[in-house]
Design a protein around this motif. Structure first.
Motif, PDB file in Angstrom:
ATOM      1  N   ALA A 119     -44.868  25.887 -10.253  1.00 32.66           N
ATOM      2  CA  ALA A 119     -45.068  26.543  -8.962  1.00 32.66           C
ATOM      3  C   ALA A 119     -43.747  26.754  -8.228  1.00 32.66           C
ATOM      4  O   ALA A 119     -43.618  27.667  -7.403  1.00 32.66           O
ATOM      5  CB  ALA A 119     -46.013  25.715  -8.092  1.00 32.66           C
ATOM      6  N   ALA A 120     -42.758  25.918  -8.535  1.00 35.48           N
ATOM      7  CA  ALA A 120     -41.449  26.030  -7.889  1.00 35.48           C
ATOM      8  C   ALA A 120     -40.572  27.109  -8.510  1.00 35.48           C
ATOM      9  O   ALA A 120     -39.468  27.358  -8.026  1.00 35.48           O
ATOM     10  CB  ALA A 120     -40.728  24.688  -7.926  1.00 35.48           C
ATOM     11  N   ARG A 121     -41.019  27.726  -9.580  1.00 41.21           N
ATOM     12  CA  ARG A 121     -40.330  28.868 -10.199  1.00 41.21           C
ATOM     13  C   ARG A 121     -38.856  28.581 -10.491  1.00 41.21           C
ATOM     14  O   ARG A 121     -37.963  29.355 -10.172  1.00 41.21           O
ATOM     15  CB  ARG A 121     -40.437  30.106  -9.308  1.00 41.21           C
ATOM     16  CG  ARG A 121     -41.842  30.541  -8.975  1.00 41.21           C
ATOM     17  CD  ARG A 121     -41.882  31.995  -8.504  1.00 41.21           C
ATOM     18  NE  ARG A 121     -40.937  32.264  -7.455  1.00 41.21           N
ATOM     19  CZ  ARG A 121     -41.260  32.437  -6.165  1.00 41.21           C
ATOM     20  NH1 ARG A 121     -42.515  32.313  -5.778  1.00 41.21           N
ATOM     21  NH2 ARG A 121     -40.343  32.723  -5.275  1.00 41.21           N
ATOM     22  N   GLY A 122     -38.613  27.415 -11.100  1.00 36.39           N
ATOM     23  CA  GLY A 122     -37.250  27.097 -11.505  1.00 36.39           C
ATOM     24  C   GLY A 122     -36.410  26.457 -10.428  1.00 36.39           C
ATOM     25  O   GLY A 122     -35.222  26.192 -10.656  1.00 36.39           O
ATOM     26  N   THR A 123     -36.984  26.199  -9.247  1.00 31.02           N
ATOM     27  CA  THR A 123     -36.196  25.613  -8.158  1.00 31.02           C
ATOM     28  C   THR A 123     -36.472  24.120  -7.965  1.00 31.02           C
ATOM     29  O   THR A 123     -35.857  23.493  -7.097  1.00 31.02           O
ATOM     30  CB  THR A 123     -36.469  26.343  -6.826  1.00 31.02           C
ATOM     31  OG1 THR A 123     -37.829  26.110  -6.429  1.00 31.02           O
ATOM     32  CG2 THR A 123     -36.213  27.838  -6.964  1.00 31.02           C
ATOM     33  N   ALA A 124     -37.397  23.543  -8.740  1.00 28.59           N
ATOM     34  CA  ALA A 124     -37.645  22.098  -8.640  1.00 28.59           C
ATOM     35  C   ALA A 124     -36.427  21.351  -9.166  1.00 28.59           C
ATOM     36  O   ALA A 124     -35.966  21.603 -10.284  1.00 28.59           O
ATOM     37  CB  ALA A 124     -38.882  21.708  -9.435  1.00 28.59           C
ATOM     38  N   ARG A 125     -35.893  20.435  -8.364  1.00 30.89           N
ATOM     39  CA  ARG A 125     -34.719  19.662  -8.757  1.00 30.89           C
ATOM     40  C   ARG A 125     -35.039  18.189  -8.966  1.00 30.89           C
ATOM     41  O   ARG A 125     -34.348  17.510  -9.713  1.00 30.89           O
ATOM     42  CB  ARG A 125     -33.620  19.793  -7.693  1.00 30.89           C
ATOM     43  CG  ARG A 125     -33.055  21.190  -7.545  1.00 30.89           C
ATOM     44  CD  ARG A 125     -32.217  21.607  -8.748  1.00 30.89           C
ATOM     45  NE  ARG A 125     -31.728  22.969  -8.615  1.00 30.89           N
ATOM     46  CZ  ARG A 125     -32.350  24.036  -9.093  1.00 30.89           C
ATOM     47  NH1 ARG A 125     -33.491  23.890  -9.757  1.00 30.89           N
ATOM     48  NH2 ARG A 125     -31.846  25.238  -8.925  1.00 30.89           N
ATOM     49  N   MET A 126     -36.090  17.687  -8.287  1.00 30.46           N
ATOM     50  CA  MET A 126     -36.377  16.269  -8.385  1.00 30.46           C
ATOM     51  C   MET A 126     -37.848  16.008  -8.080  1.00 30.46           C
ATOM     52  O   MET A 126     -38.460  16.725  -7.291  1.00 30.46           O
ATOM     53  CB  MET A 126     -35.480  15.476  -7.421  1.00 30.46           C
ATOM     54  CG  MET A 126     -35.616  13.965  -7.528  1.00 30.46           C
ATOM     55  SD  MET A 126     -34.213  13.098  -6.745  1.00 30.46           S
ATOM     56  CE  MET A 126     -34.495  13.489  -5.008  1.00 30.46           C
ATOM     57  N   MET A 127     -38.394  14.967  -8.714  1.00 25.88           N
ATOM     58  CA  MET A 127     -39.753  14.526  -8.421  1.00 25.88           C
ATOM     59  C   MET A 127     -39.763  13.006  -8.420  1.00 25.88           C
ATOM     60  O   MET A 127     -39.276  12.362  -9.352  1.00 25.88           O
ATOM     61  CB  MET A 127     -40.760  15.053  -9.439  1.00 25.88           C
ATOM     62  CG  MET A 127     -42.210  14.647  -9.141  1.00 25.88           C
ATOM     63  SD  MET A 127     -43.398  15.328 -10.337  1.00 25.88           S
ATOM     64  CE  MET A 127     -43.348  17.076  -9.914  1.00 25.88           C
TER      65      MET A 127
END
Length: 432
Positions: free
Chosen positions: A202-210
């Motif tokens: 859902a973040a379209r490649g912008t997720a950096r951390m979870m």
């Protein structure tokens, strides 16, 4: 024509250490040079500057003089340098110049929240923290329904693509109900890898951390999925044992979400995740240096064990950062701020500390005036280390030629006097 600005006379925090009476040259959006200066670098008042291209400057030291009219001679002192190629020269004597701060864990500020899923609120958060020196930040969400989190990610990812934010950080819902802190218990769930994948997509490649609790069912598999996807797996809001935390690191976890907070206390027979995460050289530990979340002795312990290259100061700030006391939303929950400390207002977790109202300039001041850290250590923890962890240290995190012109001007009291982002003044220094 590219704007060229010279900042001179300040103590400059460079990767190799602090330079007294240093100089930083900015061209357009980039740092052109940073290093030792040589004194006054402004054109004489009332005199038109000679336009010299590029990096050219006229050094009239020692006995040298400039004869421009046959009889007229401009006499300059032995250590003076006249920079005739700059559009603006600022004498920042008595100040510090440090890299722009990098916050890898922030939820809100200025009365707004990233979890609102509103571009306007997200920009308010970003602008609020920029006023306090944070020029690079992740947008952190809080536990919510998966559909709502996916919707928030879609909105925030557009701001990442526009360069307003550095990426997304999902904190929850894959965390322990025993260590949920300010997260809604009814919305927590085990980290099913399929659900983890939904949020990342859902973040379209912008997720950096979870952030997740690796001891939950699907935890280790989800850590591996994140690591394989190029997303930082952070251990936090966890009830894990020492052994379970080590397993998570072996699976690919590389960050400890606000170490010490929302995890088991260190005991002499049960060291828990704190020791596992502190002792492993692969892990960067987040610390909230607001005077509420950590005692100074605990912070100093973390620095002695991990070192500034493995410590990242964060705010974990919610909407009240930069605001007065009152009631504020935090995801689906409500928070009351009193004397600058945010706590859940009601429900099963009432009274729990709910993030912070911290800004990173305050964390800087506290580090050097209360915690006994050096400016060099503090700069690394606020800028260089988080930039490296996020993989953006080729652009930000230190004052080096070619990097973004992101910097903070601090007074002798370490109060913010100026903030520059991408070559533009967010807070223009007021000198005089």
């Amino acid at each position: 024509m590219v704007q060229r600005t010279v900042l001179t006379g300040a103590r400059v925090a460079l990767p190799g250490g602090v330079v007294e009476s240093g100089r930083v040259t900015v061209e357009g959006t980039r740092i052109a040079a940073a290093g030792a200066g040589t004194g006054a670098e402004r054109a004489p008042e009332g005199e038109a500057a000679l336009d010299l291209p590029g990096e050219a400057a006229l050094d009239l030291s020692g006995e040298a003089a400039l004869d421009r009219s046959g009889d007229a001679v401009l006499d300059l002192s032995s250590d003076a340098v006249l920079d005739l190629s700059a559009d603006a020269v600022l004498d920042l004597s008595g100040c510090w110049i440090v890299p722009g701060f990098v916050d890898m864990h922030v939820h809100g500020g200025g009365g707004a929240s990233f979890s609102a899923g509103s571009p306007e609120e997200a920009l308010t958060v970003a602008r609020t923290h920029r006023q306090h020196g944070t020029t690079t930040m992740l947008a952190s969400t809080v536990t919510g329904d998966l559909h709502d989190l996916a919707r928030q990610a879609a909105v925030l990812s557009e701001l990442v693509e526009q360069g307003e934010l550095a990426g997304l950080h999902f904190e929850g819902p894959f965390i322990s109900p025993h260590r949920c802190g300010a997260h809604q218990p009814s919305l927590l769930r085990a980290p099913d890898p399929a659900d983890v994948r939904k949020l990342v997509d859902a973040a379209r490649g912008t997720a950096r951390m979870m952030t997740l609790a690796p001891e939950l069912p699907g935890g280790l598999e989800s850590v591996r999925l994140l690591a394989d996807s190029g997303v930082l797996a952070a251990v936090g809001h966890t009830d894990s044992s020492y052994e379970a935390a080590l397993e998570a690191v072996e699976a690919g976890a590389t960050v400890a979400t606000h170490l010490f907070n929302a995890m088991p206390t260190l005991l002499h027979r049960e060291p828990g995740p704190v020791v596992a995460l502190l002792e492993d050289e692969r892990v960067t530990v987040e610390l909230i240096n607001d005077g509420t979340h950590l005692h100074p002795a605990v912070l100093q312990l973390a620095f002695r064990r991990a070192g500034a290259d493995r410590v990242a100061f964060i705010t974990d700030a919610m909407g009240a950062a930069g605001m007065s006391d009152g009631r504020y939303p935090l995801g689906p929950m409500e928070v009351e701020v009193k004397d600058g400390v945010a706590r859940i207002s009601d429900g099963p977790t009432a009274g729990s500390i709910a993030g912070s109202t911290l800004t990173l300039d305050h964390a800087f001041r506290r580090a050097v005036t209360v915690d006994g850290l050096t400016v060099e250590q503090t700069v690394r923890a606020l800028s260089a280390t988080p930039a490296r962890v996020l993989g953006v240290d080729d652009r930000v995190g230190s004052l080096e030629p070619g990097k973004d012109a992101d910097l903070v001007v601090l007074g002798e009291d370490f109060q913010v006097r100026g903030v520059m982002r991408h070559g533009d003044w967010v807070v223009r220094p007021e000198l005089g």
